[in-house]
Write a protein that holds these residues in place. Structure first.
Motif, PDB file in Angstrom:
ATOM      1  N   GLU A 380       0.816  -1.221   0.000  1.00  0.00           N
ATOM      2  CA  GLU A 380       0.000   0.000   0.000  1.00  0.00           C
ATOM      3  C   GLU A 380       0.845   1.264   0.000  1.00  0.00           C
ATOM      4  OE1 GLU A 380      -3.472   2.115   2.753  1.00  0.00           O
ATOM      5  OE2 GLU A 380      -2.742   0.102   3.228  1.00  0.00           O
ATOM      6  N   ARG A 383       2.072   2.527  -3.492  1.00  0.00           N
ATOM      7  CA  ARG A 383       1.139   2.819  -4.591  1.00  0.00           C
ATOM      8  C   ARG A 383       1.151   4.318  -4.870  1.00  0.00           C
ATOM      9  NH1 ARG A 383      -3.625  -0.920  -1.972  1.00  0.00           N
ATOM     10  NH2 ARG A 383      -2.739  -2.958  -2.528  1.00  0.00           N
ATOM     11  N   LEU A 418      -8.351   2.922  -5.013  1.00  0.00           N
ATOM     12  CA  LEU A 418      -7.052   3.594  -5.008  1.00  0.00           C
ATOM     13  C   LEU A 418      -7.190   5.026  -5.504  1.00  0.00           C
ATOM     14  CD1 LEU A 418      -4.792   0.746  -6.458  1.00  0.00           C
ATOM     15  CD2 LEU A 418      -5.328   1.259  -4.076  1.00  0.00           C
ATOM     16  N   ASP A 421      -8.760   7.061  -2.747  1.00  0.00           N
ATOM     17  CA  ASP A 421      -7.788   7.413  -1.700  1.00  0.00           C
ATOM     18  C   ASP A 421      -6.915   8.577  -2.148  1.00  0.00           C
ATOM     19  OD1 ASP A 421      -8.773   5.401  -0.155  1.00  0.00           O
ATOM     20  OD2 ASP A 421      -7.169   3.971  -0.600  1.00  0.00           O
TER      21      ASP A 421
END
Length: 431
Positions: A380, A383, A418, A421
């Protein structure tokens, strides 16, 4: 016996090293130290799970680690082994710049005050300059394996301390070296911000880096800054500007520099995206020549080095954009053989290029599933913005070719949270 919180434990936790990740860094430190000290024995200093667990608990024998183990520890962490295994509430005030534990703000503040006292007490010593050199080298190496958020935090802190040193009256030689360090530190800030997708802040730091590089009068650093400028322009979509900056990096020094070696393949990638095969191939040829002239520290796994693994990655990317998928795959496979397992960012980008090759070869479903799997397995904290940008490019291209609804849906299901986020992070940064 309850675990003691030592500087070793605090630093390992701050860097988020598991035993496996620590072993990768340990082997790298052994290799570098063996080469530096010309002592082959150091390349094979063992590291067991039992020893690591004991160190994490603060459980040391009265004699401490063996002599060779001590040498590797002190090289890896940049502090005496006695200080490394001291309780963290006693040790931090003596830690070198750039090695601060992150979990305890009051400790970090104590370190900052101590450093400021040293820097403001008069001219910086040769030892102080050497410490900054090592701190900068550490940050350069850390760009290859640390998450961007951790890098950015530590760089900001050290840039502040370096600014205070520049504020003091220094000798001409010391001021020139500190200015050079500032140029390189600002360039690293830009590099990390580009990875995060923050183009505006990256360009602002590049302006500072260019000013400092000119003030320092160091042609090698100037070339490296030009290469970082090209990198930032490439990822913000200014391909013509990226190619121009890359050429400037290649001609800014009489001798071949790391900056020139970085810039030539970047120029090739820019020309490839613009569809100019002749210029791209020419730049790749210059990249091969430049790499052949680099030796020693210039080929280190660092932001301040360039090696074959990086060239094969960049070559594969350029060839992917040119649609030469067979040659691209050959370069990608070689790059993945050469890259260490903990260099998550570049490995993921190479694998995304391979997924793009599948799409170009008429295998859209395989490209979609491959891209989704790359994102799933990526830790994570790694990314970063440019990873998601590349994955989104593949997703958009998939929507223009018949591949069946399921593969695209699988990829979109992975991408959606993603992207959400990332959007939330940008909203949090907005004034």
């Amino acid at each position: 016996m309850p675990a003691r919180t030592t500087n070793f434990r605090t630093t390992v936790q701050e860097r988020r090293w598991t035993y496996e990740a620590f072993c990768i860094q340990w082997k790298r430190a052994c290799k570098e130290l063996a080469e530096r000290d010309r002592d082959p024995r150091l390349a094979t200093v063992p590291m067991s799970r039992r020893t690591f667990d004991r160190w994490m608990k603060g459980d040391l024998t009265e004699r401490g680690p063996r002599p060779d183990t001590t040498r590797v520890l002190e090289y890896l962490f940049g502090m005496p082994v006695g200080q490394l295994f001291a309780p963290s509430h006693e040790g931090p005030a003596e830690l070198p710049a750039g090695r601060f534990p992150a979990e305890e703000p009051d400790q970090a503040e104590a370190v900052r005050r101590r450093l400021e006292e040293v820097l403001t007490s008069g001219h910086i010593s040769e030892a102080g300059l050497a410490s900054w050199e090592e701190t900068l080298a550490w940050h350069g190496r850390a760009t290859r394996f640390r998450p961007e958020v951790d890098l950015l935090r530590d760089l900001r802190r050290d840039v502040g301390a370096l600014s205070r040193a520049l504020d003091q009256r220094q000798s001409l030689g010391a001021m020139r070296r500190l200015t050079r360090f500032s140029a390189q530190m600002a360039g690293l800030m830009s590099l990390v911000l580009v990875r995060q997708g923050d183009d505006h802040s990256a360009n602002a730091w590049l302006r500072v880096a260019r000013i400092a590089a000119e003030e320092a009068g160091d042609s090698d650093v100037r070339a490296w800054i030009f290469a970082e400028d090209a990198y930032a322009l490439f990822y913000c979509g200014d391909l013509t500007g990226a190619a121009r900056a890359a050429r400037r990096a290649q001609v800014s020094s009489v001798q071949t520099t790391v900056g020139a070696a970085l810039a030539a393949p970047l120029e090739a990638r820019a020309h490839a995206v613009m569809g100019d095969r002749r210029e791209a191939e020419s730049a790749l040829g210059r990249a091969e020549d430049a790499l052949a002239h680099l030796h020693g520290d210039d080929t280190a796994e660092s932001a301040f080095g360039y090696n074959e693994a990086q060239l094969r990655f960049h070559q594969g990317n350029a060839l992917t954009h040119l649609g030469q998928t067979d040659r691209a795959r050959e370069a990608q496979q070689r790059a993945l053989q050469l890259y260490p397992a903990d260099e998550h960012l570049d490995r993921a980008l190479i694998e995304l290029d391979a997924a793009m090759c599948l799409l170009l070869d008429g295998e859209p479903a395989a490209a979609a599933y491959s891209t989704a799997e790359i994102l799933r397995k990526l830790p994570e904290q790694h990314r970063s913005g440019i990873i998601l940008t590349r994955a989104c490019q593949i997703e958009r291209l998939l929507s223009t070719v018949p591949s069946g609804p399921r593969p695209v849906r699988v990829l979109r299901d992975v991408l959606a949270p993603l992207q959400q986020d990332t959007a939330s992070e940008h909203e949090g940064k907005a004034p």
